[in-house]
Structures are given as structure tokens and as C-alpha cells.
Motif scaffolding. Structure first.
Motif, PDB file in Angstrom:
ATOM      1  N   UNK A 175       0.826  -1.217   0.000  1.00  0.00           N
ATOM      2  CA  UNK A 175       0.000   0.000   0.000  1.00  0.00           C
ATOM      3  C   UNK A 175       0.857   1.264   0.000  1.00  0.00           C
ATOM      4  N   UNK A 176       2.134   1.113   0.325  1.00  0.00           N
ATOM      5  CA  UNK A 176       3.049   2.258   0.336  1.00  0.00           C
ATOM      6  C   UNK A 176       4.354   1.820  -0.325  1.00  0.00           C
ATOM      7  N   UNK A 177       4.557   2.289  -1.553  1.00  0.00           N
ATOM      8  CA  UNK A 177       5.739   1.964  -2.355  1.00  0.00           C
ATOM      9  C   UNK A 177       6.470   3.287  -2.553  1.00  0.00           C
ATOM     10  N   UNK A 178       7.343   3.675  -1.610  1.00  0.00           N
ATOM     11  CA  UNK A 178       7.903   5.028  -1.575  1.00  0.00           C
ATOM     12  C   UNK A 178       8.443   5.523  -2.925  1.00  0.00           C
ATOM     13  N   UNK A 179       7.960   6.706  -3.292  1.00  0.00           N
ATOM     14  CA  UNK A 179       8.389   7.352  -4.517  1.00  0.00           C
ATOM     15  C   UNK A 179       7.720   6.847  -5.771  1.00  0.00           C
ATOM     16  N   UNK A 180       6.952   5.739  -5.677  1.00  0.00           N
ATOM     17  CA  UNK A 180       6.355   5.147  -6.880  1.00  0.00           C
ATOM     18  C   UNK A 180       4.830   5.052  -6.819  1.00  0.00           C
ATOM     19  N   UNK A 181       4.283   4.405  -5.768  1.00  0.00           N
ATOM     20  CA  UNK A 181       2.844   4.174  -5.680  1.00  0.00           C
ATOM     21  C   UNK A 181       2.379   4.303  -4.234  1.00  0.00           C
ATOM     22  N   UNK A 182       1.148   4.719  -4.045  1.00  0.00           N
ATOM     23  CA  UNK A 182       0.513   4.719  -2.729  1.00  0.00           C
ATOM     24  C   UNK A 182      -0.957   4.321  -2.925  1.00  0.00           C
ATOM     25  N   UNK A 183      -1.458   3.506  -2.005  1.00  0.00           N
ATOM     26  CA  UNK A 183      -2.865   3.104  -2.074  1.00  0.00           C
ATOM     27  C   UNK A 183      -3.763   4.272  -1.704  1.00  0.00           C
ATOM     28  N   UNK A 184      -4.835   4.440  -2.455  1.00  0.00           N
ATOM     29  CA  UNK A 184      -5.840   5.443  -2.120  1.00  0.00           C
ATOM     30  C   UNK A 184      -6.636   4.937  -0.919  1.00  0.00           C
TER      31      UNK A 184
END
Length: 189
Positions: A175-184
Motif C-alpha cells: 500500500x506504500x511503495x515510496x516514490x512510486x505508488x501509494x494506495x488510495x
């Protein structure tokens, strides 16, 4: 198939979103999703993906269909007794890989995390067959995961000189992929 979980991510390094669903039945798990985003080369992408694993989280096959800029994408990956294939063509030097990693979505990190089921403090080297939709190739992605306290994993992918602490939810999705993706955040109610 029965739906187990759904997730929506927002891309952080470029415009984009990814929506994913995890399904299962008695013999298989399936990740099904769609991503729209600006690719690292600037082209706009719209991709539908599906990855099927056996009940032990060993990848059996995956498909990616859609477009990247003006280029249609129709890729089919399979993993069997004779190794990996891309569009029915054998791909050598990947026979030691169990997992398929779709390079454009955080959804497929779930496969390794669910299969490994690491206890806190444990780590593992997890080479994966990595699909690059930009050039339509399947190659090796060396990865390392370490289970940390609080639903987090230390992650390293030397090919991209990337190291981070990933936040993982109860279903195993990052859910937290620093610098790339974050879960809404999930919708209320």
C-alpha cells in the motif's frame, strides 16, 4: 472465482492510477487489474493485466493487453515444466524464477509476499521474471525482501538501484511503495 480484496493505487512519480482485484477458488489465485499512467519514456499507457497462480502462489501465466502511446500491447507469459515463455517463445535463463513481476504495477509484489510468508526478521532473495512493456521483453529482476515489524518489508531491486521500506496491508498488497505508488484510502461505508 471469489473476490478476496480490491485496491486502488495512485502513482507518485508520474500521473497514473492502478485498480486491482484479487480472486481465488479451490485451486488458484488470480490478480486482475487495469493501469493508466505516463510511462517512463513519456508515452501514455492503458493496460489490462491478469496473472494466475496455483494455490501455492507459483505463477502459471499472465497477460497484458492495451496500448502504450501508439503501440498496441498484447503480451502473454507462461511458466511451466519447460520454463518461461513470452508469446509462446521460450525465454532462457529464467528457469530459477517462480514469480512474474509486471514492471508497471505494484500488484505483482503480492505474489512473492504471499508465497514467501516471511516471519518477522526473515529475509529472502526472490528473483522474478520481469515483464518490461516498454520494449516487450521478459528478463531477470533480482529482488530481496526482509520482513520488518508493523506490516513493513525492506525491499531492494539492484537493477533499478531501488531500496525502500514497503508498507503492506493485511491481504499482502503493497500500500506504500515510496516514490512510486501509494494506495488510495478506501471509500467510507
Amino acid at each position: 472465482m471469489q473476490t478476496v480484496a480490491t485496491l486502488l493505487w495512485r502513482r507518485l512519480d508520474a500521473p497514473g492510477h492502478d485498480a486491482c482485484r484479487l480472486d481465488r477458488n479451490d485451486v488458484a489465485w488470480q490478480v486482475d487489474g487495469a493501469a493508466v499512467f505516463r510511462h517512463r519514456d513519456g508515452r501514455i499507457a492503458q493496460l489490462h493485466y491478469r496473472v494466475r497462480c496455483d494455490r501455492h502462489w507459483h505463477t502459471q501465466w499472465g497477460t497484458v493487453r492495451g496500448w502504450l502511446g501508439g503501440t498496441p500491447i498484447d503480451l502473454s507469459v507462461a511458466h511451466g515444466a519447460k520454463g518461461w515463455t513470452l508469446n509462446e517463445q521460450p525465454v532462457p535463463d529464467l528457469s530459477h524464477c517462480v514469480d512474474l513481476d509486471l514492471g508497471f504495477t505494484p500488484a505483482t509484489n503480492l505474489l512473492q509476499l504471499r508465497r514467501l510468508h516471511l516471519a518477522e526478521g526473515e529475509s529472502a532473495e526472490v528473483p522474478a521474471a520481469w515483464l518490461d512493456v516498454g520494449d516487450g521483453s521478459l528478463g531477470l529482476l533480482e529482488q530481496r525482501y526482509e520482513r520488518l515489524p508493523g506490516g513493513r518489508y525492506g525491499y531492494a531491486a539492484p537493477r533499478f538501484d531501488y531500496r525502500a521500506e514497503l508498507g503492506v496491508d493485511a491481504d499482502g498488497f503493497v500500500h506504500d511503495y515510496p516514490g512510486l505508488w501509494v494506495a488510495e484510502a478506501p471509500a467510507a461505508g
